[in-house]
Design an enzyme around this catalytic site. Structure first.
Site, PDB file in Angstrom:
ATOM      1  NE  ARG A 152     -10.533 -29.119   3.272  1.00  0.00           N
ATOM      2  CZ  ARG A 152     -10.192 -28.884   4.534  1.00  0.00           C
ATOM      3  NH1 ARG A 152      -8.964 -28.601   4.854  1.00  0.00           N
ATOM      4  NH2 ARG A 152     -11.105 -28.917   5.492  1.00  0.00           N
ATOM      5  NE  ARG A 191     -16.532 -28.448  10.747  1.00  0.00           N
ATOM      6  CZ  ARG A 191     -15.315 -27.945  10.617  1.00  0.00           C
ATOM      7  NH1 ARG A 191     -15.054 -27.109   9.608  1.00  0.00           N
ATOM      8  NH2 ARG A 191     -14.354 -28.242  11.452  1.00  0.00           N
ATOM      9  NE  ARG A 203     -18.030 -36.600  17.265  1.00  0.00           N
ATOM     10  CZ  ARG A 203     -17.389 -35.585  16.742  1.00  0.00           C
ATOM     11  NH1 ARG A 203     -17.816 -34.359  16.948  1.00  0.00           N
ATOM     12  NH2 ARG A 203     -16.317 -35.769  16.004  1.00  0.00           N
ATOM     13  NE  ARG A 231      -8.407 -21.618   6.824  1.00  0.00           N
ATOM     14  CZ  ARG A 231      -8.952 -22.196   7.894  1.00  0.00           C
ATOM     15  NH1 ARG A 231      -8.460 -21.939   9.087  1.00  0.00           N
ATOM     16  NH2 ARG A 231      -9.969 -23.008   7.786  1.00  0.00           N
ATOM     17  CE  LYS A 268     -12.324 -29.747  19.962  1.00  0.00           C
ATOM     18  NZ  LYS A 268     -12.825 -28.758  19.001  1.00  0.00           N
TER      19      LYS A 268
END
Length: 204
Positions: free
Chosen positions: A139, A150, A88, A127, A13
């Protein structure tokens, strides 16, 4: 041009919104940026948001809806805007609809980027592996487990928006797994169709 982008994390997005922003000169509005701006401006609603955030609470729908309402009245939104990460939930979508009606503004489209969630998880795994192999630091939130969480939160809270906007006749579903340029071209076709239909309505 007034758009809403829907899709889970990693659907692309942000990439597509940036391309549209660069091409049409309209702002991409994310809830986080709008909240931070309202707080730093010291507006009345910004002060209310700051109190809640300082206390470690979640900013209520009422506050978020009002911040969005005030933001889209600003001069840089005169030609349009792209909403990313808002609404949302269905209640937020309904509040947005009322807000836009009150301002005499129509949404041009709600574009959902459909993706293969397992393929997205594999992308994250690759990744991470590449970063580690290159001696980089991963991270703490950039790992398959966090990403799955998520995705799950998105499905529970935000996915019902698809059904809501489908019912409103605003939803356009595109293949988010296609090449970035192919997705951009598909979005352009949607916008062209909207412009053609708006201009035919204006001439009738």
């Amino acid at each position: 041009m007034r758009l809403i982008f829907l899709g889970p994390p990693g659907a692309g997005k942000g990439t597509q919104a940036k391309r549209l922003t660069d091409k049409y000169g309209i702002p991409q509005l994310s809830t986080g940026d709008m909240l931070r701006a309202a707080v730093s401006d010291g507006s009345e609603i910004g002060k209310r948001a700051k109190e809640v955030m300082d206390a470690g609470g979640l900013v209520s729908d009422d506050i978020v809806n009002q911040i969005v309402s005030e933001r889209i009245e600003q001069a840089d939104c005169a030609k349009g805007f792209i909403l990313d990460g808002y609404p949302r939930t269905v209640p937020q979508a309904k509040a947005l609809g009322e807000n836009l009606r009150d301002k005499g503004i129509d949404l041009d489209a709600v574009i959902e980027l459909k993706v293969d969630e397992e393929a997205l998880v594999r992308r994250i795994e690759n990744r991470v592996a590449e970063t580690v192999a290159a001696g980089g630091t991963v991270r703490s939130d950039d790992n398959p487990e966090s990403f799955r969480k998520r995705l799950s939160e998105y499905r529970e809270k935000t996915a019902p928006l698809s059904e809501y906007y489908q019912g409103q006749g605003d939803l356009v579903v595109l293949d988010g797994m296609a090449h970035v340029d192919v997705v951009t071209a598909a979005i352009e076709r949607v916008l062209e169709k909207e412009r053609d239909s708006a201009s035919s309505v204006a001439h009738n």
